[in-house]
Design a protein around this motif. Sequence first.
Motif, PDB file in Angstrom:
ATOM      1  N   PRO A 116       0.805  -1.231   0.000  1.00 46.27           N
ATOM      2  CA  PRO A 116       0.000   0.000   0.000  1.00 46.27           C
ATOM      3  C   PRO A 116       0.832   1.273   0.000  1.00 46.27           C
ATOM      4  O   PRO A 116       0.421   2.294  -0.562  1.00 46.27           O
ATOM      5  N   LEU A 117       2.014   1.219   0.617  1.00 48.41           N
ATOM      6  CA  LEU A 117       2.893   2.381   0.621  1.00 48.41           C
ATOM      7  C   LEU A 117       3.354   2.701  -0.802  1.00 48.41           C
ATOM      8  O   LEU A 117       3.389   3.868  -1.217  1.00 48.41           O
ATOM      9  N   LEU A 118       3.687   1.662  -1.555  1.00 45.25           N
ATOM     10  CA  LEU A 118       4.073   1.876  -2.954  1.00 45.25           C
ATOM     11  C   LEU A 118       2.927   2.494  -3.750  1.00 45.25           C
ATOM     12  O   LEU A 118       3.145   3.371  -4.597  1.00 45.25           O
ATOM     13  N   SER A 119       1.707   2.058  -3.476  1.00 43.46           N
ATOM     14  CA  SER A 119       0.552   2.623  -4.177  1.00 43.46           C
ATOM     15  C   SER A 119       0.411   4.113  -3.863  1.00 43.46           C
ATOM     16  O   SER A 119       0.090   4.916  -4.747  1.00 43.46           O
ATOM     17  N   ARG A 120       0.668   4.478  -2.600  1.00 38.73           N
ATOM     18  CA  ARG A 120       0.583   5.881  -2.215  1.00 38.73           C
ATOM     19  C   ARG A 120       1.675   6.698  -2.888  1.00 38.73           C
ATOM     20  O   ARG A 120       1.446   7.823  -3.328  1.00 38.73           O
ATOM     21  N   TRP A 121       2.866   6.132  -2.973  1.00 38.63           N
ATOM     22  CA  TRP A 121       3.948   6.832  -3.665  1.00 38.63           C
ATOM     23  C   TRP A 121       3.605   7.024  -5.140  1.00 38.63           C
ATOM     24  O   TRP A 121       3.883   8.085  -5.718  1.00 38.63           O
ATOM     25  N   ALA A 122       3.016   6.009  -5.742  1.00 34.69           N
ATOM     26  CA  ALA A 122       2.648   6.119  -7.162  1.00 34.69           C
ATOM     27  C   ALA A 122       1.660   7.258  -7.367  1.00 34.69           C
ATOM     28  O   ALA A 122       1.722   7.974  -8.375  1.00 34.69           O
ATOM     29  N   ALA A 123       0.755   7.441  -6.403  1.00 37.33           N
ATOM     30  CA  ALA A 123      -0.233   8.514  -6.514  1.00 37.33           C
ATOM     31  C   ALA A 123       0.399   9.891  -6.424  1.00 37.33           C
ATOM     32  O   ALA A 123      -0.200  10.886  -6.845  1.00 37.33           O
ATOM     33  N   ALA A 124       1.620   9.973  -5.861  1.00 35.43           N
ATOM     34  CA  ALA A 124       2.311  11.256  -5.725  1.00 35.43           C
ATOM     35  C   ALA A 124       3.064  11.661  -6.982  1.00 35.43           C
ATOM     36  O   ALA A 124       3.619  12.766  -7.047  1.00 35.43           O
ATOM     37  N   LEU A 183       2.313  -2.032  -8.964  1.00 39.72           N
ATOM     38  CA  LEU A 183       2.562  -0.895  -9.850  1.00 39.72           C
ATOM     39  C   LEU A 183       1.528  -0.821 -10.967  1.00 39.72           C
ATOM     40  O   LEU A 183       1.070   0.265 -11.336  1.00 39.72           O
ATOM     41  N   SER A 184       1.156  -1.963 -11.496  1.00 35.41           N
ATOM     42  CA  SER A 184       0.161  -1.961 -12.568  1.00 35.41           C
ATOM     43  C   SER A 184      -1.193  -1.484 -12.056  1.00 35.41           C
ATOM     44  O   SER A 184      -1.885  -0.705 -12.732  1.00 35.41           O
ATOM     45  N   ALA A 185      -1.568  -1.935 -10.837  1.00 38.46           N
ATOM     46  CA  ALA A 185      -2.842  -1.509 -10.259  1.00 38.46           C
ATOM     47  C   ALA A 185      -2.858  -0.018  -9.978  1.00 38.46           C
ATOM     48  O   ALA A 185      -3.930   0.605  -9.951  1.00 38.46           O
ATOM     49  N   ALA A 186      -1.674   0.568  -9.777  1.00 38.31           N
ATOM     50  CA  ALA A 186      -1.582   2.007  -9.537  1.00 38.31           C
ATOM     51  C   ALA A 186      -1.582   2.815 -10.836  1.00 38.31           C
ATOM     52  O   ALA A 186      -1.420   4.037 -10.801  1.00 38.31           O
ATOM     53  N   GLY A 187      -1.742   2.142 -11.953  1.00 38.22           N
ATOM     54  CA  GLY A 187      -1.818   2.827 -13.232  1.00 38.22           C
ATOM     55  C   GLY A 187      -0.486   3.101 -13.885  1.00 38.22           C
ATOM     56  O   GLY A 187      -0.399   3.944 -14.791  1.00 38.22           O
ATOM     57  N   LEU A 188       0.568   2.389 -13.447  1.00 31.66           N
ATOM     58  CA  LEU A 188       1.897   2.609 -14.012  1.00 31.66           C
ATOM     59  C   LEU A 188       2.253   1.503 -14.997  1.00 31.66           C
ATOM     60  O   LEU A 188       1.835   0.353 -14.850  1.00 31.66           O
TER      61      LEU A 188
END
Length: 266
Positions: A116-124, A183-188
């Motif tokens: 989840p932390l990686l997902s939050r970073w991706a959102a930034a 990463l893929s779920a975060a749209g990357l």
Amino acid sequence: MQNPGSWDPAAYLRFAGERARPFAELVARVGAEDPQVVVDLGCGDGSVTATLAQRWPDAAVTGVDSSPAMLAAAAPRAVPGRLEFVAGDLTDWQPDGPVDVLLSNAALHWVPGHGPLLSRWAAALAEDGWLAVQVPGNQAAPTHALLAALVDRPRWSSRLAPGDDTVLDPAAVLTPTGYLDVLSAAGLDADVWETTYLHVLTGPDPVLRWVSGTVLRPVLARLSPPDADELTAEYAAALREAYPQRADGTTVLPFRRLFAVGHRSG
């Protein structure tokens, strides 16, 4: 983030060349051409963070770390307006605005359940932004398995002050597919791979010297000095058997690392 005790920059940097190589290979996969905001989370002594300012001379580069000792070692590398180092915890760090390149090298294995932390970073990330992380993935190797077995024995568990041994758990890091999915779920657009380095070490008990700057350190910090010496001697003997010295006097340490790079397409 787990506080793994006081970091010793000198101990950690005994193998500076070996530790810098994965960072260079991680950054080589980042395709940002002219980023303005670059952040290195878990920057340590700042030696590799400084290379980011060289690669992207127009960027404002910030290194973030929770260790006062590491930040003190990094401070002389700061360049006003170009490269700064600030105190911060990976688990609650928040950027002031969108980030063009966000990196974290050899830090996330100290943070349990960091998907989840990686997902939050991706959102930034800014539009066309990049997220790149490298995580040691050798929790199943003898360096970690032998130490985990030691601290689980009643002889040692009864003497250890309370602490978190998450970093010794094979589940401390995700599988390569796990990082790809996050990463893929975060749209990357994700690029994930792993590499096992064969470090050729020299000198007496070189594997013990390697882990003394990382995974062994927080364990010893929870013991009295006599107990720390006793556990170290027992652990060293086990490491010598697991990583025998070769005929030429060298010792080979296989070291697995996981890499994940994500790009937010414009």
